[in-house]
Design an enzyme around this catalytic site. Structure first.
Site, PDB file in Angstrom:
ATOM      1  CG  HIS A 131       2.807  -5.454   7.406  1.00  0.00           C
ATOM      2  ND1 HIS A 131       1.835  -4.716   8.047  1.00  0.00           N
ATOM      3  CD2 HIS A 131       3.153  -4.731   6.297  1.00  0.00           C
ATOM      4  CE1 HIS A 131       1.608  -3.612   7.360  1.00  0.00           C
ATOM      5  NE2 HIS A 131       2.396  -3.596   6.307  1.00  0.00           N
ATOM      6  CD  GLU A 132       6.184  -5.407   3.936  1.00  0.00           C
ATOM      7  OE1 GLU A 132       5.760  -5.255   2.766  1.00  0.00           O
ATOM      8  OE2 GLU A 132       6.111  -4.510   4.802  1.00  0.00           O
ATOM      9  CG  HIS A 135       1.246  -5.196   1.850  1.00  0.00           C
ATOM     10  ND1 HIS A 135       0.085  -4.452   1.844  1.00  0.00           N
ATOM     11  CD2 HIS A 135       2.038  -4.637   2.803  1.00  0.00           C
ATOM     12  CE1 HIS A 135       0.167  -3.497   2.760  1.00  0.00           C
ATOM     13  NE2 HIS A 135       1.339  -3.590   3.353  1.00  0.00           N
TER      14      HIS A 135
END
Length: 338
Positions: A131-132, A135
């Protein structure tokens, strides 16, 4: 009743030229505050990690949980084709949360709360890291840092008003003259109102932008790992631990939109959350979710990760040479637990 001279003086103060100068002064203060904050975090993600009390992980650490985190981050970097970022641990944070900060992949860092290491198994940790990294690849980090600078500039107006009010209280103890103190009080209250109105609308913008980026990052994490149960399990555990995803550090409100989970959950400052509701995020990944969050009491992270289902075996029937592809497409490597 006011006399003609007093009315004329008031009319002069309320002239368009006076409002113009006030507006220019307000814009100047906001711009100066934004430039100051932007320059403060210009060094990249390391500044944000240190501001939140992060500790840089030693690559030679012998701690099992920290070693596992470094391995997972390295795997995600290889899968995404980016450099391996430095990893910081927020030792004082008991919740499950993480963030990626930086202007670009070259100066980015990963931050992980202590709760992530204690509650998440390897598959769940891998989902959070994916998820990170999404980003990082989607350009969200640079936008998040810009939002920090802009919102700080707006907040400076309220901070100046708060400073004037404190000055009035201090001056009232040193002098018997009340006229100047009342004027400072009125100016301070006015600036606080203007500043917080600006912050209110700024928070609305931040929440609207951040929520959509979180949904996109969740979907990208599933594509990275090809294992929806990983990130879904991490989100479910957030709902089952006492501290959820709340970050205790005083600077959390400034960077709340950068975290994996809602860093301000349970706070009156979270009237307009920067993250979608936890249940909605899970349902988009796991439609079978029943809305219940199992209570998490085991902080040892000792349970082995859930075994991923093996793909069905393909029968090795001979293929006639006439229909064989001259350039077979290689399969994407799957990231498996070590």
């Amino acid at each position: 009743e006011w006399n003609a001279q007093e009315q004329g003086a008031l009319a002069a103060k309320l002239s368009p030229v006076w409002f113009l100068w006030v507006s220019l002064g307000t814009i100047g203060v906001i711009a100066a505050g934004s430039i100051y904050k932007t320059s403060e975090i210009a060094a990249g993600g390391e500044t944000v990690a240190l501001m939140l009390g992060g500790r840089l992980l030693n690559q030679q650490t012998r701690n099992r949980a920290e070693r596992q985190l470094l391995n997972v981050v390295e795997e995600m970097a290889i899968a995404s084709g980016t450099a391996v970022p430095p990893v910081y641990v927020l030792d004082r944070e008991e919740s499950i949360n993480a963030f990626a900060a930086g202007h670009q992949a070259g100066d980015a860092v990963i931050g992980v709360s202590r709760g992530c290491l204690e509650y998440l198994d390897r598959n769940e940790l891998q989902g959070v890291m994916a998820h990170e990294f999404s980003h990082m690849l989607n350009g969200d980090m640079r936008m998040n840092l810009r939002l920090i600078g802009i919102l700080h500039g707006i907040l400076v107006i309220a901070l100046i008003g708060y400073f004037l009010m404190r000055s009035m209280v201090y001056a009232s103890h040193r002098s018997d003259k009340k006229g100047g103190g009342i004027a400072l009080l009125l100016i301070g209250v006015g600036l606080i109102i203007i500043g917080w109105v600006g912050v209110f609308f700024g928070q609305l913008i931040k929440a609207a932008v951040s929520r959509q980026r979180e949904y996109l990052a969740d979907a990208s994490a599933v594509q990275f790992t090809r294992y929806p149960a990983g990130i879904a399990g991490a989100l479910k555990k957030i709902g089952g631990v006492p501290a959820t995803s709340h970050i205790e550090d005083p600077h959390a409100s400034e960077v709340s939109h950068m975290f994996f989970g809602d860093a301000m959950v349970g706070s009156f400052l979270n009237a307009f959350g920067t993250h979608p509701p936890l249940g909605e995020r899970i349902l988009r990944i796991d439609p079978s979710f029943d809305g219940k969050f199992p209570r998490q009491n085991d902080r040892s992270n000792a349970s082995p990760p859930q075994k991923r289902p093996s793909p069905p075996r393909l029968q090795r029937n001979p293929v006639p040479p006439s229909i064989r592809s001259p350039n077979p497409v290689p399969a994407w490597p799957s990231i498996q637990p070590a």
